[in-house]
Enzyme design. Structure first.
Site, PDB file in Angstrom:
ATOM      1  N   ASP A 228       0.846  -1.197   0.000  1.00 28.06           N
ATOM      2  CA  ASP A 228       0.000   0.000   0.000  1.00 28.06           C
ATOM      3  C   ASP A 228       0.895   1.266   0.000  1.00 28.06           C
ATOM      4  OD1 ASP A 228      -3.105   0.711   0.461  1.00 28.06           O
ATOM      5  OD2 ASP A 228      -1.908   2.075   1.680  1.00 28.06           O
ATOM      6  N   TYR A 374      -2.978  11.056   1.799  1.00 24.58           N
ATOM      7  CA  TYR A 374      -3.580  11.108   0.458  1.00 24.58           C
ATOM      8  C   TYR A 374      -3.549  12.536  -0.088  1.00 24.58           C
ATOM      9  CZ  TYR A 374      -5.196   6.352   1.230  1.00 24.58           C
ATOM     10  OH  TYR A 374      -5.237   5.006   1.463  1.00 24.58           O
ATOM     11  N   HIS A 431      -4.852  -7.521  -0.859  1.00 22.26           N
ATOM     12  CA  HIS A 431      -4.122  -6.282  -0.615  1.00 22.26           C
ATOM     13  C   HIS A 431      -3.260  -6.312   0.649  1.00 22.26           C
ATOM     14  CE1 HIS A 431      -3.431  -1.982  -1.013  1.00 22.26           C
ATOM     15  NE2 HIS A 431      -3.772  -1.822   0.244  1.00 22.26           N
TER      16      HIS A 431
END
Ligand SMILES: *[C@@H]1O[C@H](CO)[C@@H](O)[C@H](O)[C@H]1NC(C)=O
Length: 458
Positions: A228, A374, A431
């Site tokens: 990630d 982000y 993931h």
């Protein structure tokens, strides 16, 4: 030459120039940006203690009492629609069961003992008080090399994801002449690591902070693995610091250059142009790739734009926080689990282990600062660095798990990683590879580093 001939000649020339221009643009390698160490702490830069302090997870009674009060409040959950499971988000019928477990069975003080089973430390780097786990291998023979390995988690994960993986890396293997010494930090603003007080700490800048952290601990050269955001950051470290990073291993090798994105768009219409027949379904799943992105990437747009607004609600409600985080552990582990009443959550995980990860966000109050990664990574200043378009010359191994959000085939990945030493199509997993499939993942790390070392010796 007739008119038609001339027209043809002109068109062919224009087309050739056009194609030449496009391929020139696509193949242009931007200059490597120079990123300096920056003061991310509050106020003016000042001298801070540079020692490495031992740290124990030990949350105050006040914080735990406050949590108990919030969990005991009457719930205001909206019932799911009839015959709906996780398709509209976290199913509140199942959420009630999670909260009941949390209140009655989950024991944080016991979990602290477990979390403290590895040695934890803190140290100030670039103005931030950073937390990390540091595990050295025990009883190592003299002829075995001990290799420092940085492990980086992502969102909405934590160092908790690495608990089963770490011993698999720090235990010597038969007939292998090296073993790992693991350093697993909490990313800045995640869990026990302080978040930035100033704007601008995106993935590229975190790469600088992490290199500075490794140097503080005493490692000028090291290996790095991530998933990630951790994968993005170790990849940037490989690009920015090829002299420090001996090798990169990633379970989310993702190429985000202009040409790879064009391949994705054009390939969604005509897949076999870029991908062998056998891989078409994984790369362009039934031609539904973009629909999937729209369905599943809303959180990303939100966090890349208004993390502080969403963060208010998540910081205030442990139940909301659990729903928000655990929805990802359902869908990102296996998107088919959206059609199960419990989101498949206990098929691969235990609720206790999942709640450990939620608790690391809750007791540290770090959800807002975690989501800011982000915003700081998807903005003009970060894009202007063009790191995604600069190839990595650091030896890299990619473990591609079949349920990863955006599967990319080797041919795409090679475009970015010029020294791709290993590319593994994994038999199962999604993931959260370290958390889900620690054995598959650790084997791949060992094999990748074996290849990198033998290439160097050769
Ligand atoms: C946690 O902190 C409290 C209060 O400072 C202290 O009394 C206790 O011994 C600590 N527990 C551990 C396991 O270190």
């Amino acid at each position: 030459m007739g008119l038609l001939g001339k027209l043809l000649l002109v068109s062919v020339t224009l087309a050739a120039v056009g194609i030449g221009y496009i391929s020139y643009t696509l193949n242009q390698v931007p200059q490597l940006p120079e990123l300096k160490s920056t003061w991310w702490g509050a106020g003016q830069r000042r001298k801070l203690d540079e020692s490495i302090r031992s740290f124990k997870v030990n949350i105050s009674d006040d914080i735990l009492h406050d949590l108990q009060i919030r969990l005991d409040l009457p719930s205001h959950l909206t019932s799911p629609l009839e015959n709906v499971n996780f398709e509209y988000g976290f199913n509140t019928n199942y959420l009630k069961k999670v909260v009941e477990f949390w209140k009655t069975k989950y024991n944080w003080r016991e979990r602290e003992v477990f979390l403290n089973s590895f040695p934890h430390f803190k140290t100030y780097v670039d103005g931030l008080d950073l937390h990390f786990i540091h595990v050295k291998p025990q009883n190592v023979d003299k002829d075995i090399d001990v290799l420092p390995l940085l492990l980086l988690h992502g969102w909405p994960g934590s160092v908790r994801e690495f608990y089963d993986l770490i011993p698999l890396l720090t235990t010597p293997r038969k007939d292998v002449n090296f073993v790992f010494e693991v350093i697993a930090p909490s990313l800045p603003g995640y869990g026990f690591s302080e978040g930035a007080s100033k704007p601008g700490l995106g993935a590229a800048q975190v790469a600088v902070v992490m290199k500075n952290l490794m140097e503080r601990i005493g490692f000028k050269k090291f290996y790095a693995h991530g998933g990630d955001w951790g994968a993005v950051i170790v990849s940037h470290m490989g690009v920015l610091f090829p002299k420090s990073v001996l090798g990169v291993h990633s379970n989310m090798c993702f190429v985000n250059s202009l040409s790879s994105n064009l391949k994705r768009v054009i390939g969604s219409l005509w897949p076999t142009l870029f991908v062998e027949e056998a891989h078409v379904d994984k790369v362009y799943p039934l031609g539904k790739h973009f629909a999937f992105v729209l369905e599943e990437m809303g959180y990303m747009h939100l966090q890349a734009t208004k993390p502080d607004t969403a963060g208010v609600a998540l910081r205030d409600s442990p139940v909301g926080l659990a729903a928000y985080i655990l929805e990802k552990f359902s869908t990102w582990t296996d998107s088919n689990w959206r059609s199960l009443p419990d989101g498949g959550l206990t098929r691969k995980y235990r609720l206790t282990d999942l709640l450990d990860n939620v608790m690391i966000y809750w007791v540290t109050g770090s959800i807002t600062t975690s989501m800011r990664l982000y915003s700081e990574s998807f903005n003009k200043a970060q894009f202007a660095l063009k790191l995604d378009s600069i190839p990595s010359l650091t030896p890299t191994g990619c473990a591609m798990f079949p349920n990863e959000l955006a599967y990319q085939p080797k041919s795409f990945v090679q475009e970015k990683y010029h020294k791709l030493v290993r590319f593994t199509d994994m038999p199962r997993g999604g993931h959260f590879a370290a958390f889900e499939e620690p054995e598959l993942l650790s084997d791949d790390v060992w094999e990748t580093v074996k290849i990198i070392r033998s290439n160097r010796d050769a």
